[in-house]
Design a protein around this motif. Structure first.
Motif, PDB file in Angstrom:
ATOM      1  N   VAL A 238       0.833  -1.203   0.000  1.00 42.64           N
ATOM      2  CA  VAL A 238       0.000   0.000   0.000  1.00 42.64           C
ATOM      3  C   VAL A 238       0.869   1.255   0.000  1.00 42.64           C
ATOM      4  O   VAL A 238       0.615   2.224  -0.740  1.00 42.64           O
ATOM      5  N   THR A 239       1.917   1.247   0.820  1.00 38.35           N
ATOM      6  CA  THR A 239       2.805   2.415   0.904  1.00 38.35           C
ATOM      7  C   THR A 239       3.497   2.678  -0.425  1.00 38.35           C
ATOM      8  O   THR A 239       3.620   3.826  -0.871  1.00 38.35           O
ATOM      9  N   GLN A 240       3.927   1.622  -1.086  1.00 33.79           N
ATOM     10  CA  GLN A 240       4.598   1.821  -2.364  1.00 33.79           C
ATOM     11  C   GLN A 240       3.612   2.237  -3.460  1.00 33.79           C
ATOM     12  O   GLN A 240       3.981   2.984  -4.372  1.00 33.79           O
ATOM     13  N   ALA A 241       2.374   1.782  -3.358  1.00 35.64           N
ATOM     14  CA  ALA A 241       1.361   2.270  -4.302  1.00 35.64           C
ATOM     15  C   ALA A 241       1.200   3.778  -4.162  1.00 35.64           C
ATOM     16  O   ALA A 241       1.096   4.507  -5.165  1.00 35.64           O
ATOM     17  N   VAL A 273      -2.416   6.591 -20.248  1.00 35.49           N
ATOM     18  CA  VAL A 273      -1.597   5.456 -19.815  1.00 35.49           C
ATOM     19  C   VAL A 273      -2.481   4.323 -19.294  1.00 35.49           C
ATOM     20  O   VAL A 273      -2.274   3.150 -19.629  1.00 35.49           O
ATOM     21  N   LEU A 274      -3.485   4.658 -18.490  1.00 31.41           N
ATOM     22  CA  LEU A 274      -4.390   3.627 -17.984  1.00 31.41           C
ATOM     23  C   LEU A 274      -5.178   2.994 -19.122  1.00 31.41           C
ATOM     24  O   LEU A 274      -5.428   1.778 -19.112  1.00 31.41           O
ATOM     25  N   GLY A 300       6.668  -2.039 -17.639  1.00 30.71           N
ATOM     26  CA  GLY A 300       7.262  -1.042 -18.523  1.00 30.71           C
ATOM     27  C   GLY A 300       6.963   0.378 -18.092  1.00 30.71           C
ATOM     28  O   GLY A 300       7.780   1.283 -18.286  1.00 30.71           O
ATOM     29  N   VAL A 301       5.782   0.603 -17.489  1.00 30.62           N
ATOM     30  CA  VAL A 301       5.427   1.936 -16.979  1.00 30.62           C
ATOM     31  C   VAL A 301       6.118   2.220 -15.652  1.00 30.62           C
ATOM     32  O   VAL A 301       6.603   3.330 -15.403  1.00 30.62           O
ATOM     33  N   ILE A 302       6.184   1.230 -14.786  1.00 26.69           N
ATOM     34  CA  ILE A 302       6.760   1.421 -13.450  1.00 26.69           C
ATOM     35  C   ILE A 302       8.254   1.708 -13.524  1.00 26.69           C
ATOM     36  O   ILE A 302       8.771   2.579 -12.816  1.00 26.69           O
ATOM     37  N   LYS A 378      -7.095   0.978  -6.099  1.00 24.72           N
ATOM     38  CA  LYS A 378      -7.791   2.227  -5.784  1.00 24.72           C
ATOM     39  C   LYS A 378      -6.801   3.388  -5.620  1.00 24.72           C
ATOM     40  O   LYS A 378      -7.147   4.551  -5.840  1.00 24.72           O
ATOM     41  N   ILE A 379      -5.584   3.075  -5.215  1.00 25.88           N
ATOM     42  CA  ILE A 379      -4.568   4.111  -5.006  1.00 25.88           C
ATOM     43  C   ILE A 379      -3.833   4.424  -6.304  1.00 25.88           C
ATOM     44  O   ILE A 379      -3.675   5.580  -6.694  1.00 25.88           O
ATOM     45  N   PHE A 380      -3.386   3.376  -6.986  1.00 24.21           N
ATOM     46  CA  PHE A 380      -2.600   3.555  -8.217  1.00 24.21           C
ATOM     47  C   PHE A 380      -2.789   2.306  -9.073  1.00 24.21           C
ATOM     48  O   PHE A 380      -2.087   1.317  -8.891  1.00 24.21           O
ATOM     49  N   PRO A 381      -3.727   2.331  -9.998  1.00 24.65           N
ATOM     50  CA  PRO A 381      -4.082   1.130 -10.764  1.00 24.65           C
ATOM     51  C   PRO A 381      -2.915   0.464 -11.474  1.00 24.65           C
ATOM     52  O   PRO A 381      -2.941  -0.754 -11.688  1.00 24.65           O
ATOM     53  N   VAL A 382      -1.902   1.231 -11.834  1.00 24.75           N
ATOM     54  CA  VAL A 382      -0.766   0.652 -12.559  1.00 24.75           C
ATOM     55  C   VAL A 382      -0.073  -0.429 -11.736  1.00 24.75           C
ATOM     56  O   VAL A 382       0.544  -1.341 -12.287  1.00 24.75           O
TER      57      VAL A 382
END
Length: 482
Positions: A238-241, A273-274, A300-302, A378-382
């Motif tokens: 969660v923190t990294q998201a 991007v999404l 590839g995005v991360i 919910k925080i960062f879909p990627v």
């Protein structure tokens, strides 16, 4: 820390330090240095060594409880000091699972000032690449391509079974505590009374464990982009998201400010991007005889979000993929997963999984993974990891929480660097690790990116260089503007 499968994750002088140096657990070994012959470059192809570079091996016990038993070889690399030598400076560049041999060969010039007075040394930790790298029967490629929860859990079980079959003897011994013991044997073999060390990302955890186990042997220690080992698997995800969401928003704003191919405002950039990734769920992009799948598109995005210097690469790769050309985005994913030019994989991802499972008693199930993935989405879909499975739930050996206990009481000062805009190891982890060490001195980097020293920020580099080269401990509350 790298994005693991099913979770996010994720180197004879008066030294800064006090106390009497402890003796290693066994008599120091020796290293026979010779020319490097098998280096791999950032493009996954064989690479020639730079001038002054040597490679070697050091034998260490497979099981440190049986120092006279079976041995394994640690693969080493050294770039010799160009000036008056103070000693050795050992690096761990993170992962866990990154090859220190290949990374130092590529990155030594970035530490050129330190290399004027120190031999720059790194190694493949046990279970990584040339040091009895964890092998899992080629299952990693299948697991990375999983697209549903059912597929992910089935493939995770097959992956763990293949790891047991190919590396079962090694798996109980790959944890960070064992690597810290190897590190002390390396210190002794290098002839250094104390260990001078530079750890980045997961390398900060290894350094903290070493300082806990061998506080009297701590020399000049730099822990850059610090990891808090006390967080749970879910807290880490969660923190990294949250961290990567911040990094993506910063990227989008920067992209728009410079006439962005992906959209006219940050919201449009995110939507583009999404939308690209959503499209890959049902229709992967053909790239030669391969496919850019949803999971590989995520990676590839991360990957370029780790450093501001690669944000433009993300813009170009995503824009090309939206137009139907997924080559660049797939290359970014390959760099993350350790895929070589010949189609084989380094042990990067298999080693990462083995070390992560060894360092914790947590065994999240497929249901746990699905629940946390929903939170992350919910925080960062990627960063959602649906379909990733839960390899630690199937892991063939139990984990151990010993590496979570950090207390370096008795060591000299340890410089801990935390970045306000670090997506992978958030700033609060640096403050917490500083407190846990008891001897930590926090330096704050106010800018973006993972690995403050590697950003080239003049203030950070000046602060670290003064400490490592001259023993000048940073003042409390030292901060460097981005």
């Amino acid at each position: 820390m790298k994005k693991a499968i099913g979770t996010v994750l994720l180197s004879a002088v008066v030294l800064a330090g006090c106390g009497t140096a402890a003796r290693p657990a066994q008599e120091p070994g020796t290293v026979a240095w010779s020319a490097c012959t098998d280096l791999i470059g950032p493009d996954g192809k064989p690479a020639p060594p730079a001038p002054g570079t040597e490679c070697g091996k050091l034998q260490v016990p497979l099981d440190h409880a049986r120092p006279d038993g079976e041995k394994i070889d640690l693969a080493l690399i050294r770039v010799k000091a160009t000036g008056d030598r103070l000693g050795s400076l050992v690096f761990n560049f993170g992962g866990p699972g990154a090859s220190g041999v290949d990374t130092l060969a590529q990155a030594a010039r970035m530490f050129g000032t330190l290399g004027t007075r120190y031999d720059l040394v790194s190694f493949d930790p046990r279970g990584v690449e040339r040091s009895s790298g964890v092998k899992c029967g080629g299952q990693i490629a299948k697991l990375l391509a999983a697209s549903t929860e059912a597929d992910g859990d089935r493939l995770a079980g097959e992956f763990a079974a293949a790891c047991r079959q190919d590396s079962g003897k090694l798996l109980p011994h790959v944890g960070t505590v064992n690597t810290a013991k190897d590190l002390d044997l390396l210190r002794a073999a290098l002839g250094d009374r104390k260990l001078n060390y530079f750890g980045l990302s997961y390398g900060t955890h290894l350094g903290a464990v070493y300082a806990t186990r061998f506080p009297g042997n701590v020399g000049r220690f730099v822990l850059d982009s610090a990891f808090d080992p006390t967080v749970t698997w879910e807290q880490r995800a969660v923190t990294q998201a949250e961290g990567f969401s911040h990094a993506f928003q910063a990227f989008a704003k920067d992209c728009v400010a410079q006439s962005c191919e992906l959209g006219a405002d940050p919201a449009a950039v995110e939507k583009a991007v999404l939308g690209l990734l959503d499209g890959l769920r049902d229709k992967p992009l053909k790239v030669g005889d391969r496919e850019l799948t949803y999971g590989l598109g995520q990676l590839g995005v991360i990957t370029p979000l780790y450093a501001k210097a690669t944000w433009q690469v993300l813009e170009q790769a995503a824009a090309a993929a939206i137009k139907g050309n997924g080559t660049a985005l797939l290359m970014l994913a390959d760099a993350y997963t350790g895929r070589r030019a010949d189609g084989t994989y380094a042990t990067t991802m298999t080693s990462l999984q083995a070390i992560n499972c060894a360092d914790t008693t947590e065994r999240p199930t497929a249901a746990d993974v699905a629940k946390v993935s929903d939170r992350v989405e919910k925080i960062f879909p990627v960063l959602s990891f649906e379909g990733s499975g839960a390899p630690c739930a199937h892991w063939p050996v139990p984990g151990d929480d010993a590496a979570k206990r950090i207390d370096a009481t008795g060591s000299g000062p340890i410089v801990v660097i935390g970045g306000r805009g670090d997506p992978a190891t958030p700033y609060r982890w640096a403050t917490r690790l500083t407190d846990q060490l008891r001897t930590g001195v926090l330096v704050t980097y106010e800018g973006e990116g993972h690995g403050a020293y590697l950003t080239g920020n003049a203030c950070v580099m000046r602060t670290v260089d003064a400490y490592v080269l001259e023993g000048k401990v940073p003042a409390k509350s030292t901060a460097c503007a981005g």
